[in-house]
Design an enzyme around this catalytic site. Structure first.
Site, PDB file in Angstrom:
ATOM      1  N   LYS A  67      -2.434 -25.713  18.012  1.00 25.75           N
ATOM      2  CA  LYS A  67      -1.965 -26.594  19.053  1.00 25.75           C
ATOM      3  C   LYS A  67      -0.517 -27.018  18.794  1.00 25.75           C
ATOM      4  CE  LYS A  67      -6.485 -28.848  19.306  1.00 25.75           C
ATOM      5  NZ  LYS A  67      -7.175 -30.156  19.103  1.00 25.75           N
ATOM      6  N   GLY A  68      -0.090 -26.925  17.542  1.00 21.90           N
ATOM      7  CA  GLY A  68       1.156 -27.558  17.107  1.00 21.90           C
ATOM      8  C   GLY A  68       2.424 -27.132  17.823  1.00 21.90           C
ATOM      9  N   GLU A 109       5.804 -20.765  16.673  1.00 22.94           N
ATOM     10  CA  GLU A 109       4.914 -21.571  15.817  1.00 22.94           C
ATOM     11  C   GLU A 109       5.620 -22.867  15.435  1.00 22.94           C
ATOM     12  OE1 GLU A 109       2.311 -22.682  14.817  1.00 22.94           O
ATOM     13  OE2 GLU A 109       1.459 -21.685  13.065  1.00 22.94           O
ATOM     14  N   ASP A 110       4.832 -23.883  15.141  1.00 17.76           N
ATOM     15  CA  ASP A 110       5.431 -25.176  14.802  1.00 17.76           C
ATOM     16  C   ASP A 110       6.118 -25.155  13.443  1.00 17.76           C
ATOM     17  OD1 ASP A 110       3.044 -25.025  13.324  1.00 17.76           O
ATOM     18  OD2 ASP A 110       2.209 -26.893  14.086  1.00 17.76           O
ATOM     19  N   ASP A 157       4.906 -22.991   6.446  1.00 17.08           N
ATOM     20  CA  ASP A 157       4.662 -23.777   5.239  1.00 17.08           C
ATOM     21  C   ASP A 157       4.369 -22.804   4.087  1.00 17.08           C
ATOM     22  OD1 ASP A 157       4.218 -26.190   3.804  1.00 17.08           O
ATOM     23  OD2 ASP A 157       2.094 -26.152   4.255  1.00 17.08           O
ATOM     24  N   LYS A 180       9.546 -24.838   5.739  1.00 18.32           N
ATOM     25  CA  LYS A 180       9.493 -25.550   4.451  1.00 18.32           C
ATOM     26  C   LYS A 180       9.454 -24.507   3.339  1.00 18.32           C
ATOM     27  CE  LYS A 180       5.862 -28.486   5.239  1.00 18.32           C
ATOM     28  NZ  LYS A 180       4.961 -29.642   5.012  1.00 18.32           N
ATOM     29  N   PHE A 221       5.501 -34.015   4.394  1.00 17.04           N
ATOM     30  CA  PHE A 221       4.517 -33.813   5.459  1.00 17.04           C
ATOM     31  C   PHE A 221       5.032 -34.510   6.709  1.00 17.04           C
ATOM     32  CE2 PHE A 221       0.793 -33.952   8.048  1.00 17.04           C
ATOM     33  CZ  PHE A 221       0.225 -32.722   7.792  1.00 17.04           C
ATOM     34  N   ASP A 263       0.732 -32.572  13.992  1.00 22.10           N
ATOM     35  CA  ASP A 263      -0.263 -33.639  13.838  1.00 22.10           C
ATOM     36  C   ASP A 263      -0.628 -33.908  12.391  1.00 22.10           C
ATOM     37  OD1 ASP A 263      -1.768 -31.193  13.340  1.00 22.10           O
ATOM     38  OD2 ASP A 263      -3.555 -32.441  13.524  1.00 22.10           O
ATOM     39  N   ARG A 294       0.840 -36.201  17.678  1.00 20.64           N
ATOM     40  CA  ARG A 294       1.446 -35.026  18.333  1.00 20.64           C
ATOM     41  C   ARG A 294       2.453 -35.408  19.413  1.00 20.64           C
ATOM     42  NH1 ARG A 294      -1.205 -30.370  16.662  1.00 20.64           N
ATOM     43  NH2 ARG A 294      -3.464 -30.521  16.367  1.00 20.64           N
TER      44      ARG A 294
END
Ligand code: IMP
Ligand code: MG
Length: 173
Positions: free
Chosen positions: A41-42, A96-97, A100, A128, A149, A156, A162
């Protein structure tokens, strides 16, 4: 208790960077009618802003991964919601959000490559690099950040935050 600590990226900074990224993508994909795959969802807010700024003919579709906590490429990731569009022969851009550990995008790109796209590239809002456990890099990156974070602008923590218009850091205290 985890709480919002500070603003890392303001709404204005996001706006400016998304607009620049969209210009790069407009040049990269002009005349190709790319298939933009928004990872739920990000990435939903990022993708919504990005495609409107790109302002070229394109197709939009959504995918969602389910993860079972593994940190490696071969780990326990599956497709929760697959793309509806045909991938074969298309110029596909994954949006994509955050990148990581790299496990999700590593899994997703391997999965999509098997469907024979004409090209496959990745655009992430945030990278990141300090957290990487698999060898993966994105083709288009909005912001590179340290190991924090973050939440907001689609991202989220336990489904909260969000809708924040900026990106904030979550922490103890
Ligand atoms: P990776 O597979 O470890 O690269 O993780 C990617 C996914 O982890 C992202 O799509 C996010 O859903 C989640 N994630 C990683 N870091 C953060 C963060 O700082 N905030 C919110 N979600 C995060
Ligand atoms: Mg995600």
């Amino acid at each position: 208790m985890l709480k919002l600590q500070s603003t890392l990226i303001t709404e204005k900074e996001i706006r400016a960077r998304v607009s620049t990224l969209a210009s790069e993508l407009r040049r990269a994909y002009a005349g190709t009618n790319p298939l933009i795959l928004c990872v739920l969802k990000g990435a939903f807010i990022f993708a919504a802003d990005l495609v409107r700024d790109m302002d070229i003919p394109l197709e939009l579709d959504f995918i969602q991964l389910a993860s079972y906590g593994s940190g490696t490429c071969a780990g326990k990731l599956t497709m929760k919601k697959d793309a509806c569009a045909e991938i074969e022969g298309r110029d596909v851009l994954i949006v994509e959000d955050i990148l990581d550990t790299g496990a999700s995008l590593c899994y997703l790109t391997e999965y999509l490559k098997r469907k024979n796209p004409n090209s496959l590239r990745v655009c992430v809002l945030v990278d990141k690099p300090a957290r990487r456990t698999v060898d993966f890099s994105a083709d288009f990156v909005g912001f590179e950040i340290p190991d924090e974070f973050i939440v907001g602008y689609g991202l989220d923590c336990a489904e909260q935050y969000r809708a924040l218009p900026y990106i904030g850091v979550l922490g103890e205290g």
